[in-house]
Enzyme design. Structure first.
Site, PDB file in Angstrom:
ATOM      1  N   HIS A 327      35.829  43.638  39.069  1.00 49.90           N
ATOM      2  CA  HIS A 327      35.222  42.478  39.954  1.00 49.90           C
ATOM      3  C   HIS A 327      34.167  41.895  38.849  1.00 49.90           C
ATOM      4  CE1 HIS A 327      33.043  40.263  43.155  1.00 49.90           C
ATOM      5  NE2 HIS A 327      32.152  40.762  42.586  1.00 49.90           N
ATOM      6  N   GLU A 328      33.339  42.416  38.354  1.00 49.48           N
ATOM      7  CA  GLU A 328      32.243  42.047  37.466  1.00 49.48           C
ATOM      8  C   GLU A 328      32.585  41.452  36.022  1.00 49.48           C
ATOM      9  OE1 GLU A 328      29.465  41.630  38.837  1.00 49.48           O
ATOM     10  OE2 GLU A 328      29.642  42.925  40.398  1.00 49.48           O
ATOM     11  N   HIS A 331      34.052  38.097  37.105  1.00 52.99           N
ATOM     12  CA  HIS A 331      32.968  36.848  36.796  1.00 52.99           C
ATOM     13  C   HIS A 331      32.726  36.316  35.630  1.00 52.99           C
ATOM     14  CE1 HIS A 331      31.496  36.550  40.980  1.00 52.99           C
ATOM     15  NE2 HIS A 331      31.217  38.107  40.933  1.00 52.99           N
ATOM     16  N   GLU A 392      32.278  34.847  44.906  1.00 48.34           N
ATOM     17  CA  GLU A 392      32.316  36.306  45.062  1.00 48.34           C
ATOM     18  C   GLU A 392      33.910  36.709  45.461  1.00 48.34           C
ATOM     19  OE1 GLU A 392      30.498  38.806  44.163  1.00 48.34           O
ATOM     20  OE2 GLU A 392      28.924  37.443  43.358  1.00 48.34           O
TER      21      GLU A 392
END
Length: 457
Positions: A327-328, A331, A392
């Protein structure tokens, strides 16, 4: 996991803490050394990662006559070509170790000279002919501060200027006698079409500016607004990295720590299995594990991965950790930080116009302050936070795909957010409405991931 807002707060702190570093920021230019005293040598070196520094090992550095770099010893602060001692701490700028930053105070290199005879320290002026010295240039001092840094510093000044202009218009209008006010209104009525044309031209220019700064993401195919150039935003990322490293310098785990090794293995596995994703191979991923109870992790746009031990204690297995790191990483690959910063700059520009109008229309300063507060809250809850929740959700989707390609049990992703929701209820944390947050609620994230899991399985 809220790393996007770190770009605003951490950069602001770093501007005042590291401004002297940026003022003396220099890029070392390659220099052709024609002196016969400078020989071609190869230097094998050992890079030690000090606590809190993400410096990877580089296999070999080669000093060539056509690719020469100045270096400075920390002890004497004097440039030289080579050092006669066997071990010396030097700060060096080299493209073969791209993970290093321009901050010489943080980068430490222990070099070991092997396989070559000891060379005496050459005087800097003896290495170079006069014509070579004249060809060595550095950036002028007034170019050291880039445009994004100036925008951040001048941001409060812009609001103050808008307030002064709006208040000045109000005071000017209140001081006008009644007959002149009528003359002004009559002049506006006579030139209403000209004024309409002027405002329409401004609106057209704004629309053209917006659509000419749209870029399509190669990963998602979604159009996004990008106002900052890659070079400028890379420098902002370095500023944010400096701020975080200064804050966590006493809390970093060493490379030999078992938790660090676990995170490193997970990150390397994710990167290796997703090399075909645009942008992943171009980023140099560096891992930092912070000994902190905070349940958080974030990845800077330049590939600096920060994960807190509080998050490591909250996951039950490597599958959950792989999804969170995916997930990070998503980003950073999707450029969400640059996209978010671009939206903030655009909204701030439009906000200056409304701020001037508020201070010009409101009859008293107290009402103007109230109107300014209402405007800021409307901007935050109608644009900033909903946009953050959208980013997000997109990072959840792409991070799930990255984890699936790494053969991770993606069902662990929704289980993690269910665990977080259960832990919050046990600890008695108040459950705020989602529209007040920059992130989706734990329950909504779990439901969203449950809908995405069949698509990636």
């Amino acid at each position: 996991m809220n790393f996007i807002y770190g770009l605003q707060s951490a950069t602001r702190n770093c501007v005042f803490f590291r401004f002297h570093v940026l003022a003396n920021w220099r890029k070392c230019n390659t220099l052709a050394v024609t002196s016969p005293d400078c020989h071609q040598v190869q230097i094998n070196h050992i890079v030690n990662k000090y606590q809190g520094l993400g410096v990877n090992q580089c296999d070999r550095l080669t000093f060539l006559p056509e690719n020469f770099y100045f270096c400075k010893t920390f002890s004497k602060k004097r440039p030289g070509c080579l050092l006669s001692t066997r071990y010396k701490e030097i700060g060096m700028v080299t493209p073969k170790c791209s993970v290093w930053n321009d901050s010489f105070s943080r980068q430490l290199l222990i070099k070991e000279v092997t396989g070559v005879p000891a060379l005496s320290l050459l005087h800097p002026l003896n290495c170079l002919h006069e014509r070579d010295i004249r060809s060595f240039h550095t950036s002028p001092r007034f170019q050291a501060a880039p445009v994004p840094l100036l925008l951040i510093i001048l941001k409060p000044v812009q609001k103050l200027f808008a307030i002064i202009v709006g208040r000045g218009i109000r005071k000017w209008w209140q001081a006008l006698p009644p007959n002149k006010k009528e003359l002004f209104k009559e002049s506006v009525r006579k030139n209403k079409w000209k004024l309409l044309l002027c405002f329409s031209s401004f609106g057209l220019l704004f629309v053209v500016f917006y659509f000419t700064h749209l870029e399509v993401s190669p990963v998602t195919g979604r159009s996004k607004l990008l106002l900052l150039g890659k070079e400028h935003f890379r420098l902002l990322s370095e500023l944010e990295y400096e701020a975080w490293m200064e804050e966590f310098k006493n809390d970093m785990l060493t490379e030999k720590d078992g938790r660090y090794l676990m995170v490193k293995e997970v990150v390397n596995h994710l990167i290796e299995c997703n090399k075909d994703i645009p942008g992943i191979s171009e980023i140099n991923w560096i891992i930092h594990v912070v000994d902190s109870p905070d349940v958080n992790a974030f990845v800077l746009p330049n590939g600096q991965v920060f994960i807190f031990t509080g998050l490591l204690n909250s996951v039950t297995d490597s599958h959950q950790l792989s999804f969170l790191l995916g997930h990070e990483i998503a980003h950073a690959v999707l450029g969400h930080a640059a996209e978010k910063a671009s939206l903030v700059h655009l909204l701030d520009f439009l906000g200056l116009i409304f701020l001037t109008m508020i201070w010009a229309i409101c009859p008293r300063d107290s009402l103007a302050l109230l109107g300014q507060w209402i405007q800021s809250k409307l901007q935050e809850y109608m644009f900033d936070r909903p946009y953050s929740r959208t980013l997000e959700a997109e990072a959840d989707k792409i991070g799930l795909q990255l984890a699936a390609k790494a053969c991770v049990d993606v069902r662990a992703s929704s289980v993690f957010w269910q665990q977080m929701e259960f832990a919050d209820s046990l600890q008695g944390h108040p459950k705020l409405p989602e529209w007040l947050s920059t992130h989706p609620s734990h329950g909504n994230r779990a439901e969203h991931l449950d809908r995405l899991i069949p698509q990636v399985s």
